[in-house]
Scaffold this motif. Structure first.
Motif, PDB file in Angstrom:
ATOM      1  N   GLY A  15      68.825  77.712 -24.814  1.00  0.00           N
ATOM      2  CA  GLY A  15      69.487  78.511 -23.796  1.00  0.00           C
ATOM      3  C   GLY A  15      68.710  78.556 -22.497  1.00  0.00           C
ATOM      4  O   GLY A  15      67.478  78.383 -22.476  1.00  0.00           O
ATOM      5  N   ASP A  17      69.579  81.199 -20.132  1.00  0.00           N
ATOM      6  CA  ASP A  17      69.919  82.482 -19.536  1.00  0.00           C
ATOM      7  C   ASP A  17      68.686  83.106 -18.879  1.00  0.00           C
ATOM      8  O   ASP A  17      67.587  83.082 -19.467  1.00  0.00           O
ATOM      9  CB  ASP A  17      70.470  83.429 -20.611  1.00  0.00           C
ATOM     10  CG  ASP A  17      70.907  84.755 -20.041  1.00  0.00           C
ATOM     11  OD1 ASP A  17      71.988  84.814 -19.446  1.00  0.00           O
ATOM     12  OD2 ASP A  17      70.143  85.733 -20.181  1.00  0.00           O
ATOM     13  N   ARG A 187      75.202  85.946 -22.750  1.00  0.00           N
ATOM     14  CA  ARG A 187      74.680  84.604 -22.461  1.00  0.00           C
ATOM     15  C   ARG A 187      75.803  83.579 -22.629  1.00  0.00           C
ATOM     16  O   ARG A 187      75.689  82.628 -23.393  1.00  0.00           O
ATOM     17  CB  ARG A 187      73.536  84.272 -23.420  1.00  0.00           C
ATOM     18  CG  ARG A 187      72.362  85.215 -23.370  1.00  0.00           C
ATOM     19  CD  ARG A 187      71.418  84.989 -24.550  1.00  0.00           C
ATOM     20  NE  ARG A 187      71.066  83.590 -24.716  1.00  0.00           N
ATOM     21  CZ  ARG A 187      70.458  83.098 -25.804  1.00  0.00           C
ATOM     22  NH1 ARG A 187      70.162  83.911 -26.814  1.00  0.00           N
ATOM     23  NH2 ARG A 187      70.169  81.817 -25.889  1.00  0.00           N
ATOM     24  N   ASP A 190      75.273  79.872 -22.680  1.00  0.00           N
ATOM     25  CA  ASP A 190      74.461  79.334 -23.779  1.00  0.00           C
ATOM     26  C   ASP A 190      75.241  79.208 -25.082  1.00  0.00           C
ATOM     27  O   ASP A 190      74.759  78.559 -26.025  1.00  0.00           O
ATOM     28  CB  ASP A 190      73.239  80.235 -24.018  1.00  0.00           C
ATOM     29  CG  ASP A 190      72.272  80.218 -22.845  1.00  0.00           C
ATOM     30  OD1 ASP A 190      72.365  79.292 -22.026  1.00  0.00           O
ATOM     31  OD2 ASP A 190      71.441  81.142 -22.753  1.00  0.00           O
ATOM     32  N   LEU A 194      74.517  76.387 -27.954  1.00  0.00           N
ATOM     33  CA  LEU A 194      74.024  76.757 -29.286  1.00  0.00           C
ATOM     34  C   LEU A 194      74.935  76.203 -30.379  1.00  0.00           C
ATOM     35  O   LEU A 194      74.456  75.705 -31.410  1.00  0.00           O
ATOM     36  CB  LEU A 194      73.925  78.278 -29.404  1.00  0.00           C
ATOM     37  CG  LEU A 194      72.725  78.938 -28.725  1.00  0.00           C
ATOM     38  CD1 LEU A 194      72.953  80.433 -28.550  1.00  0.00           C
ATOM     39  CD2 LEU A 194      71.455  78.700 -29.530  1.00  0.00           C
TER      40      LEU A 194
END
Length: 418
Positions: A15, A17, A187, A190, A194
């Motif tokens: 990620g 973020d 997020r 992301d 993921l």
């Protein structure tokens, strides 16, 4: 010092973020020190990665790293697990055992779900944090330990402190530095990243083609609430990888794997209870007692006027509203049960005869001893104050809310000197 991106790759953190990057950055900065750290965030956001980063970048990296799930250890044995016990300290203690704080001397202990610790254990932990001392269960010998403590919790610590489930002094000892991990729903950029990572991992694990999401499925994935955060996303990815024959997943297919898909509408929920709704059981009980006391006082007043006046018709006329208030519910019940029943009448009390003495004049009246506890008295005063505050001193509206007459409310205000 390693870069944030290098650390994320090293520990498998996915990620970009800004809040996630800030959490990793704080972990890198605090690692070389011995400051205690509290990692907060919802369940499933990956809090266990932060203490690993802190330990691996500290001077304790060659010492032991022990992760303890405080919520999984029974309350009766957690002191023994953390601090050890002497032989014979309790039933089943057949030999001396070293606790985690003794074993991890010179290393790091990660206390996961620290908010679930019993209060007695919290006292022992506070002593370790303050001066590095602990005592085994069943022993009187004070031992020293040099341990770095990193704790994590998904509990609202201020609420736990308010409810006296967590010690305030321990909270401030643990949270010298607090690292907050954001929930997955914050997020959004992301989420798909993921999912692709999990899909690739499961494709390798189960030796099958990697699943892919259609554009409408990606939009649905990003809009979903994800109450279980990364753990829930991983489980969804694994289910779809194993069960679906078609490796291109549409929104319709994805929707069938997302629980409560229709209940994610935004809503404003107040965490504070309104003062006017007596949702607490004790508040309800006090309200009922207060209403009963008010009705009893009205009945006593009406009875006294009937006894002192020989003109019953005039008393009924003067107190028509009071009589209707007292007997309103009873009359409604009677009309409901038997529509042919006669209208409820006020009991006609015969005037006293000349032969009656002053002492037996009221022989027909039952003597009532009013028992008023201090708590009920205080609660009545509190209810009146709250009602007046809510209605900005308007007595009529306050009286209607309390279920009493404006005249009675005025008398109460004078009585309590409000």
């Amino acid at each position: 010092m390693e870069s944030i991106q290098a650390i994320k790759q090293r520990f498998g953190i996915i990620g970009n973020d800004p809040k996630l990057n800030r959490a990793v950055e704080k972990a890198i900065q605090v690692a070389p020190t011995d400051i205690s750290v509290l990692v907060t965030g919802e369940s499933g956001v990956g809090k266990e990665s932060i203490p690993k980063i802190i330990h691996s970048l500290s001077h304790r990296k060659h010492g032991k790293y022990i992760a303890v799930n405080c919520g999984a250890i029974p309350e009766g044995t957690i002191d023994s697990e953390l601090f050890g016990h002497e032989k014979g300290a309790f039933t089943g203690a057949t030999q001396t055992r070293n606790g985690y704080f003794e074993v991890a001397d010179g290393g790091t202990i990660f206390l996961d779900e620290v908010g679930e610790l019993p209060l007695t254990t919290q006292v022992r932990l506070l002593r370790v944090l303050e001066n590095g001392e602990f005592i085994k269960v069943g022993s009187s010998k004070v031992q020293k330990t040099d341990v770095r403590i990193v704790a994590a919790t998904n509990v609202n610590m201020f609420e736990a402190i308010k409810k006296e489930k967590f010690r305030e002094d321990l909270y401030y000892r643990l949270s010298t530095v607090e690292i907050l991990l954001p929930p997955l729903r914050d997020r959004k950029e992301d989420i798909h990243l993921l999912f692709r990572k999990f899909a690739s991992d499961f494709a390798t694990k189960y030796k099958m083609p990697t699943i892919r999401l259609a554009d409408d499925a990606v939009g649905l994935l990003e809009k979903y609430h994800w109450s279980g955060n990364i753990r829930q996303l991983r489980n969804i990815a694994e289910q779809i990888s194993v069960l679906e024959q078609n490796r291109l997943i549409s929104a319709i297919t994805l929707r069938s794997y997302l629980p409560n898909i229709g209940s994610n509408l935004p809503a404003v929920i107040s965490s504070d209870k309104k003062e006017s709704d007596f949702s607490n059981e004790r508040e309800i009980l006090y309200k009922v007692l207060f209403d009963m006391k008010s009705d009893l006082n009205d009945l006593k007043k009406l009875t006294m006027e009937l006894m002192e006046s020989g003109n019953n018709q005039q008393v009924q006329k003067d107190n028509e509203s009071l009589i209707q208030k007292i007997y309103r519910e009873e009359e409604q019940d009677i009309r409901f049960e038997d529509t042919t029943a006669p209208t409820t009448e006020v009991l006609q009390i015969p005037p006293p005869t000349i032969q009656e003495t002053e002492e037996d004049k009221y022989h027909f009246a039952e003597e009532i001893q009013e028992e008023e506890t201090l708590s009920l008295h205080d609660k009545e005063l509190e209810l009146i104050k709250k009602s007046l505050d809510r209605h900005r001193g308007k007595r009529k509206a306050a009286a209607e809310e309390l279920g009493i007459s404006e005249r009675t409310l005025y008398r109460k205000i004078k009585q309590y000197d409000l």
